[in-house]
Design a protein around this motif. Structure first.
Motif, PDB file in Angstrom:
ATOM      1  N   ILE A 535       0.839  -1.209   0.000  1.00 44.46           N
ATOM      2  CA  ILE A 535       0.000   0.000   0.000  1.00 44.46           C
ATOM      3  C   ILE A 535       0.868   1.250   0.000  1.00 44.46           C
ATOM      4  CG2 ILE A 535      -1.659   1.317   1.369  1.00 44.46           C
ATOM      5  CD1 ILE A 535      -2.746  -1.377   2.360  1.00 44.46           C
ATOM      6  N   LEU A 536       1.939   1.203   0.785  1.00 43.97           N
ATOM      7  CA  LEU A 536       2.851   2.338   0.865  1.00 43.97           C
ATOM      8  C   LEU A 536       4.073   2.089   0.000  1.00 43.97           C
ATOM      9  CD1 LEU A 536       2.775   3.166   4.695  1.00 43.97           C
ATOM     10  CD2 LEU A 536       1.599   4.365   2.846  1.00 43.97           C
ATOM     11  N   TYR A 537       4.615   3.178  -0.510  1.00 42.58           N
ATOM     12  CA  TYR A 537       5.775   3.113  -1.387  1.00 42.58           C
ATOM     13  C   TYR A 537       6.876   3.950  -0.756  1.00 42.58           C
ATOM     14  CZ  TYR A 537       8.660   4.118  -5.508  1.00 42.58           C
ATOM     15  OH  TYR A 537       9.700   4.262  -6.391  1.00 42.58           O
ATOM     16  N   SER A 538       8.028   3.355  -0.520  1.00 45.72           N
ATOM     17  CA  SER A 538       9.141   4.089   0.081  1.00 45.72           C
ATOM     18  C   SER A 538      10.232   4.319  -0.949  1.00 45.72           C
ATOM     19  CB  SER A 538       9.704   3.313   1.276  1.00 45.72           C
ATOM     20  OG  SER A 538      10.272   2.092   0.856  1.00 45.72           O
ATOM     21  N   PHE A 554       1.714   6.974  -0.673  1.00 48.71           N
ATOM     22  CA  PHE A 554       0.797   5.926  -1.093  1.00 48.71           C
ATOM     23  C   PHE A 554       1.208   5.452  -2.490  1.00 48.71           C
ATOM     24  CE2 PHE A 554      -2.540   7.603   1.920  1.00 48.71           C
ATOM     25  CZ  PHE A 554      -2.618   6.434   2.656  1.00 48.71           C
ATOM     26  N   ARG A 555       1.208   4.149  -2.701  1.00 48.05           N
ATOM     27  CA  ARG A 555       1.578   3.628  -4.022  1.00 48.05           C
ATOM     28  C   ARG A 555       0.519   4.026  -5.047  1.00 48.05           C
ATOM     29  NH1 ARG A 555       0.294  -0.956  -6.761  1.00 48.05           N
ATOM     30  NH2 ARG A 555      -0.777  -1.847  -4.948  1.00 48.05           N
ATOM     31  N   SER A 556       0.966   4.694  -6.092  1.00 52.34           N
ATOM     32  CA  SER A 556       0.051   5.130  -7.148  1.00 52.34           C
ATOM     33  C   SER A 556       0.384   4.470  -8.489  1.00 52.34           C
ATOM     34  CB  SER A 556       0.106   6.655  -7.292  1.00 52.34           C
ATOM     35  OG  SER A 556       1.420   7.070  -7.634  1.00 52.34           O
ATOM     36  N   MET A 557       1.394   3.586  -8.523  1.00 55.91           N
ATOM     37  CA  MET A 557       1.817   2.946  -9.760  1.00 55.91           C
ATOM     38  C   MET A 557       1.759   1.426  -9.618  1.00 55.91           C
ATOM     39  SD  MET A 557       5.081   5.177 -11.069  1.00 55.91           S
ATOM     40  CE  MET A 557       4.907   6.879 -11.580  1.00 55.91           C
ATOM     41  N   TYR A 558       1.862   0.758 -10.753  1.00 61.96           N
ATOM     42  CA  TYR A 558       1.942  -0.700 -10.745  1.00 61.96           C
ATOM     43  C   TYR A 558       3.296  -1.130 -10.183  1.00 61.96           C
ATOM     44  CZ  TYR A 558      -2.272  -0.606 -13.617  1.00 61.96           C
ATOM     45  OH  TYR A 558      -3.543  -0.390 -14.069  1.00 61.96           O
ATOM     46  N   GLN A 559       3.398  -2.386  -9.796  1.00 62.38           N
ATOM     47  CA  GLN A 559       4.596  -2.868  -9.122  1.00 62.38           C
ATOM     48  C   GLN A 559       5.845  -2.778  -9.984  1.00 62.38           C
ATOM     49  OE1 GLN A 559       2.840  -6.713  -7.559  1.00 62.38           O
ATOM     50  NE2 GLN A 559       4.137  -6.159  -5.823  1.00 62.38           N
ATOM     51  N   THR A 589      -1.862   3.686 -11.806  1.00 65.36           N
ATOM     52  CA  THR A 589      -3.152   2.990 -11.693  1.00 65.36           C
ATOM     53  C   THR A 589      -4.295   4.004 -11.724  1.00 65.36           C
ATOM     54  OG1 THR A 589      -3.167   3.126  -9.283  1.00 65.36           O
ATOM     55  CG2 THR A 589      -2.058   1.219 -10.271  1.00 65.36           C
ATOM     56  N   ARG A 590      -5.526   3.481 -11.802  1.00 59.77           N
ATOM     57  CA  ARG A 590      -6.680   4.385 -11.809  1.00 59.77           C
ATOM     58  C   ARG A 590      -6.819   5.111 -10.469  1.00 59.77           C
ATOM     59  NH1 ARG A 590     -11.347   0.385 -13.509  1.00 59.77           N
ATOM     60  NH2 ARG A 590     -10.035  -0.922 -12.162  1.00 59.77           N
ATOM     61  N   ILE A 591      -6.684   4.386  -9.378  1.00 63.96           N
ATOM     62  CA  ILE A 591      -6.713   5.035  -8.062  1.00 63.96           C
ATOM     63  C   ILE A 591      -5.517   5.972  -7.920  1.00 63.96           C
ATOM     64  CG2 ILE A 591      -6.532   4.618  -5.571  1.00 63.96           C
ATOM     65  CD1 ILE A 591      -9.239   3.983  -6.786  1.00 63.96           C
ATOM     66  N   GLY A 592      -4.391   5.567  -8.502  1.00 68.16           N
ATOM     67  CA  GLY A 592      -3.201   6.406  -8.447  1.00 68.16           C
ATOM     68  C   GLY A 592      -3.417   7.753  -9.102  1.00 68.16           C
ATOM     69  N   LYS A 593      -4.123   7.771 -10.242  1.00 68.99           N
ATOM     70  CA  LYS A 593      -4.410   9.041 -10.908  1.00 68.99           C
ATOM     71  C   LYS A 593      -5.243   9.945 -10.010  1.00 68.99           C
ATOM     72  CE  LYS A 593      -4.226   7.113 -15.602  1.00 68.99           C
ATOM     73  NZ  LYS A 593      -5.009   6.794 -16.818  1.00 68.99           N
ATOM     74  N   LEU A 594      -6.210   9.352  -9.341  1.00 66.81           N
ATOM     75  CA  LEU A 594      -7.082  10.135  -8.473  1.00 66.81           C
ATOM     76  C   LEU A 594      -6.318  10.712  -7.285  1.00 66.81           C
ATOM     77  CD1 LEU A 594      -9.902  11.091  -7.580  1.00 66.81           C
ATOM     78  CD2 LEU A 594     -10.197   8.869  -6.465  1.00 66.81           C
ATOM     79  N   LYS A 597      -3.915  13.427  -8.359  1.00 69.52           N
ATOM     80  CA  LYS A 597      -4.608  14.659  -8.717  1.00 69.52           C
ATOM     81  C   LYS A 597      -4.960  15.453  -7.465  1.00 69.52           C
ATOM     82  CE  LYS A 597      -6.396  16.765 -12.432  1.00 69.52           C
ATOM     83  NZ  LYS A 597      -5.598  17.104 -13.621  1.00 69.52           N
ATOM     84  N   ALA A 598      -5.380  14.739  -6.414  1.00 66.47           N
ATOM     85  CA  ALA A 598      -5.779  15.398  -5.162  1.00 66.47           C
ATOM     86  C   ALA A 598      -4.631  15.492  -4.156  1.00 66.47           C
ATOM     87  CB  ALA A 598      -6.946  14.641  -4.531  1.00 66.47           C
ATOM     88  N   SER A 599      -3.426  15.048  -4.551  1.00 66.18           N
ATOM     89  CA  SER A 599      -2.237  15.065  -3.687  1.00 66.18           C
ATOM     90  C   SER A 599      -2.399  14.198  -2.442  1.00 66.18           C
ATOM     91  CB  SER A 599      -1.892  16.505  -3.269  1.00 66.18           C
ATOM     92  OG  SER A 599      -1.520  17.271  -4.387  1.00 66.18           O
ATOM     93  N   ILE A 600      -3.330  13.239  -2.481  1.00 63.79           N
ATOM     94  CA  ILE A 600      -3.515  12.341  -1.344  1.00 63.79           C
ATOM     95  C   ILE A 600      -2.323  11.402  -1.202  1.00 63.79           C
ATOM     96  CG2 ILE A 600      -4.995  10.488  -0.423  1.00 63.79           C
ATOM     97  CD1 ILE A 600      -7.344  11.836  -1.822  1.00 63.79           C
ATOM     98  N   ASP A 601      -1.662  11.107  -2.320  1.00 58.44           N
ATOM     99  CA  ASP A 601      -0.520  10.195  -2.263  1.00 58.44           C
ATOM    100  C   ASP A 601       0.621  10.739  -1.404  1.00 58.44           C
ATOM    101  OD1 ASP A 601      -0.124  12.200  -4.206  1.00 58.44           O
ATOM    102  OD2 ASP A 601       1.478  11.022  -5.133  1.00 58.44           O
ATOM    103  N   GLU A 602       0.643  12.065  -1.174  1.00 58.08           N
ATOM    104  CA  GLU A 602       1.722  12.671  -0.396  1.00 58.08           C
ATOM    105  C   GLU A 602       1.462  12.639   1.114  1.00 58.08           C
ATOM    106  OE1 GLU A 602       4.241  13.541  -2.051  1.00 58.08           O
ATOM    107  OE2 GLU A 602       3.582  14.007  -4.080  1.00 58.08           O
ATOM    108  N   LEU A 603       0.251  12.306   1.535  1.00 59.86           N
ATOM    109  CA  LEU A 603      -0.108  12.416   2.953  1.00 59.86           C
ATOM    110  C   LEU A 603       0.761  11.581   3.894  1.00 59.86           C
ATOM    111  CD1 LEU A 603      -4.011  12.587   2.809  1.00 59.86           C
ATOM    112  CD2 LEU A 603      -2.372  14.447   3.101  1.00 59.86           C
ATOM    113  N   PRO A 604       1.227  10.359   3.511  1.00 52.09           N
ATOM    114  CA  PRO A 604       2.108   9.630   4.436  1.00 52.09           C
ATOM    115  C   PRO A 604       3.384  10.384   4.795  1.00 52.09           C
ATOM    116  CG  PRO A 604       1.217   8.126   2.793  1.00 52.09           C
ATOM    117  CD  PRO A 604       0.826   9.510   2.358  1.00 52.09           C
ATOM    118  N   GLN A 605       3.725  11.407   4.012  1.00 52.78           N
ATOM    119  CA  GLN A 605       4.919  12.186   4.334  1.00 52.78           C
ATOM    120  C   GLN A 605       4.746  13.017   5.602  1.00 52.78           C
ATOM    121  OE1 GLN A 605       5.925  14.301   0.638  1.00 52.78           O
ATOM    122  NE2 GLN A 605       5.362  12.409  -0.422  1.00 52.78           N
TER     123      GLN A 605
END
Length: 695
Positions: A535-538, A554-559, A589-594, A597-605
């Motif tokens: 789920i998380l990408y380091s 948050f992981r937004s790409m395929y493995q 990924t599709r969820i990754g695009k979303l 776009k909303a910068s949610i992938d950066e929140l674990p930082q």
């Protein structure tokens, strides 16, 4: 028992500083107690006391033993005894550290275990006074003293105590309030008559003294006295508005209003007494005017608001003489002259002007010579509250000094700048002023002082003339000292900025992680449902001074995204070649695009921020491979902690080429401050919502 009573009689005033023995107050408390519920502490309340005691026991017990040993060794006696009346009017001993100060009440917890007192309740009544006629509810903490600390001595603590003992929930809430009030005001007010702040002399008087002065002015009916209430926002305005600042210096009284001024007074070493504001003063003033017969005039507010306020206060105090009312929209000199004539014809002694700061103060000063009233005072939004156009915060909110939060929630569009930006700005300038004064008062460096006695004696042998020539050696002049002060102040500001920036990071990241927990869990679930993998990408990123750290997203790409990167290098759409960006990156990924776009992938930082590896505001952390391509000029980005957002993130994000990103980051580094960080964080919100340049 004889020895114990002799010990009670030998107790000094300092050892019972926290116990009020005033006979008049005791009589009032006894009379009030007779109208309340039975005095015995409910079983649930006692259970709460004991459960809380068990929580603090591991800290309290060693601390008490150490304090008792210290008092025994260095003061000759560990404990002293004071006798008081418990809830059944029985005489009980209260144990305290001998000649103690801050920790003096530690042994009193034994009385809590025995059930003699509760954690909060009525003030303790000493056995040296007459026994109370009705049962009381004595507490180690009493609201009467807390009110005094918070500048609310004019409020009755009886209602707060009744609420605390009505239900277990009420008791817990009262404990929270008491703890908050203790943290905000750990000591009693000072005795100085005034507080000097930003070149203004703020009176340190009680509400009762203010009302007595107003009534005395009404009796004299001389030239109008002009009073000004000031809060943190008013003080900020006075720094920017010279006319308003001069106006305040000419006022007969400047009165402190709000938690910001109370915190400032403690920073300045002059704790204020009562918190003085028009809203609290108004009903107390009306009550006294109803008895004295002096008239009052209400000027200000929207059309009809002043009259509605007058009607409600007239219903509350039928004997009150309200000479007249008028709204505050005076659009011409002719209308102003007409209103002044009405005020003078009404024979009002006191004029309340509600036009908002600084308009009301400037209006009163401009027309002071024309107004035939004893006292003119600006009262801000008072009429809105008493006309009930705006509902004021409950008493318990005002008790803990958080009325500003209620105002912010009630009118966020109008109040956010005043409170979220204005309050920190005010305290920052107070801190700078306080430290600057201390630096100016500091002794000169050793090399700038007079020559040593040995040197003076040696020169004296050469004669008085030679001595005069030698002592005329140049010393540090005012200009040199001024430059040194500026350097010290600049270095101090940099240190304060680093500390305040870290505090902002900890508070901001901690609060956001708590508030966003549901969103974080939902995002994690959606990522797991769409594609296999973590789920998380380091990733290793370059931190402060190029020190590597592990950044989380948050992981937004395929493995297999990293393996596919080499094949896509030719499709890079970011100018400069250092960063890789594609608007339609097939690895996402599709969820990754979303979430991108909303910068949610950066929140674990936010976790990186809490650990101190990143900051909320700063240049984005670069990959080591990107840093290897940096020029010497580009490496300036590495001189501060990387951040979640910065100037270029709110100015276009990925639409800005790399060289422009560097320039914006460097511009931030040279101009960074707490206020700049707060502004950038606020600008980040619309940038994220509208997804400008995000892909």
């Amino acid at each position: 028992m004889g020895n114990e009573m002799r010990a009670a009689q030998s107790v000094t005033t300092s050892s019972i500083a926290n116990v009020d023995t005033n006979a008049t107050k005791a009589a009032k408390s006894t009379e009030a107690s007779s109208t309340r519920v039975p005095a015995s502490i409910p079983n649930m309340v006692r259970a709460i006391d004991l459960m809380l005691l068990m929580l603090i026991l591991p800290i309290w017990a060693p601390l008490l033993l150490f304090a008792m040993a210290y008092c025994r060794l260095f003061r000759g006696q560990a404990l002293e005894t004071i006798y008081f009346f418990d809830g059944q009017s029985r005489v009980r001993p209260l144990y305290r550290l001998y000649q103690g100060n801050h920790l003096a009440a530690l042994p009193s917890i034994w009385n809590l275990i025995r059930g003699d007192v509760s954690l909060i309740g009525d003030r303790l009544q000493l056995a040296l006074t007459q026994a109370p006629n009705a049962p009381s509810r004595p507490g180690l903490i009493n609201f009467e003293q807390l009110y005094l600390r918070m500048g609310l001595s004019f409020e009755s603590p009886e209602a707060a105590i009744d609420g605390a003992f009505s239900t277990p929930q009420g008791y817990l809430l009262a404990l929270v309030r008491a703890l908050t009030m203790t943290l905000l005001a750990p000591s009693l007010p000072g005795s100085r008559h005034s507080l000097s702040l930003f070149g203004l002399k703020i009176a340190n008087i009680s509400m009762n003294q203010l009302l007595e002065r107003m009534l005395a002015a009404c009796e004299r009916q001389g030239a109008m006295e002009r009073y000004c209430f000031v809060n943190a926002d008013c003080m900020n305005i006075s720094r920017d508005n010279k006319a308003y600042h001069h106006n305040l210096t000419q006022a007969d009284l400047i009165l402190a209003d709000g938690l910001g001024l109370r915190l400032a007074s403690r920073l300045k070493g002059t704790p204020l007494g009562d918190n003085l504001n028009g809203t609290d003063m108004f009903p107390l003033l009306c009550e006294r005017l109803a008895k004295s017969g002096h008239a009052i005039y209400l000027l200000g507010g929207r059309p009809g608001i002043a009259q509605l306020t007058a009607d409600k206060m007239q219903a509350r105090y039928p004997a009150l003489n309200i000479a007249g009312t008028h709204h505050g929209y005076l659009d011409s000199e002719q209308e102003t002259a007409k209103v002044i004539a009405q005020i003078n014809a009404s024979k009002a002694s006191i004029l309340l002007v509600a036009m908002g700061a600084p308009q009301q103060e400037l209006w009163l000063a401009k027309h002071q010579a024309q107004l035939n009233v004893a006292v003119g005072i600006g009262v801000g939004g008072l009429f809105d509250f008493y006309s009930e156009r705006i509902i004021r915060a409950p008493l318990w909110v005002r008790q803990i000094g958080m009325e500003w939060i209620a105002r912010l929630l009630a009118e966020p569009a109008r109040m956010w700048r005043r409170y979220l930006l204005g309050n920190p700005r005010f305290l920052y300038h107070v801190l700078i002023e306080t430290i600057s004064i201390k630096l100016r008062r500091a002794p000169r460096p050793a090399q700038a002082r007079a020559q040593t006695q040995t040197q003076i004696q040696a020169r004296a042998q050469a004669g008085q003339a030679a001595l005069a020539r030698q002592i005329s050696t140049p010393r540090l002049d005012g200009r040199t000292q001024g430059a040194q002060l500026k350097r010290s102040t600049h270095a101090l500001r940099l240190s304060l900025n680093r500390v305040s920036k870290r505090l902002l990071d900890i508070l901001g990241a901690g609060i956001l992680l708590i508030l966003l927990t549901p969103l974080l869990l939902l995002t994690a679930l959606l990522i797991r449902l769409e594609s296999p993998g973590a789920i998380l990408y380091s990733q290793q990123r370059a931190g402060l001074n190029n020190k590597p750290f592990t950044m989380w997203k948050f992981r937004s790409m395929y493995q297999d995204a990293e393996a596919r990167l080499a094949a896509l290098k030719a499709s890079n759409e970011m100018d400069g070649g250092v960063l890789f960006k594609m608007k339609r990156d097939p690895r996402i990924t599709r969820i990754g695009k979303l979430i991108r776009k909303a910068s949610i992938d950066e929140l674990p930082q936010l976790w990186n921020v809490l650990k101190g590896e990143m900051s909320l505001v700063g240049p984005r952390p670069a990959l080591p491979s990107e840093v290897s391509q940096y020029s010497l000029s580009d490496r300036r980005r590495l001189s501060v902690k990387p951040g979640i957002t910065c100037i270029w993130q709110v100015s276009g994000r990925s639409d800005i080429p790399f060289d422009k990103q560097v320039l914006l980051d460097v511009d931030y580094i040279y101009q960074q401050s707490l206020w700049a960080d707060i502004r950038l964080l606020l600008k980040t919100i619309p940038a994220v919502l509208f997804a400008r340049g995000a892909y």
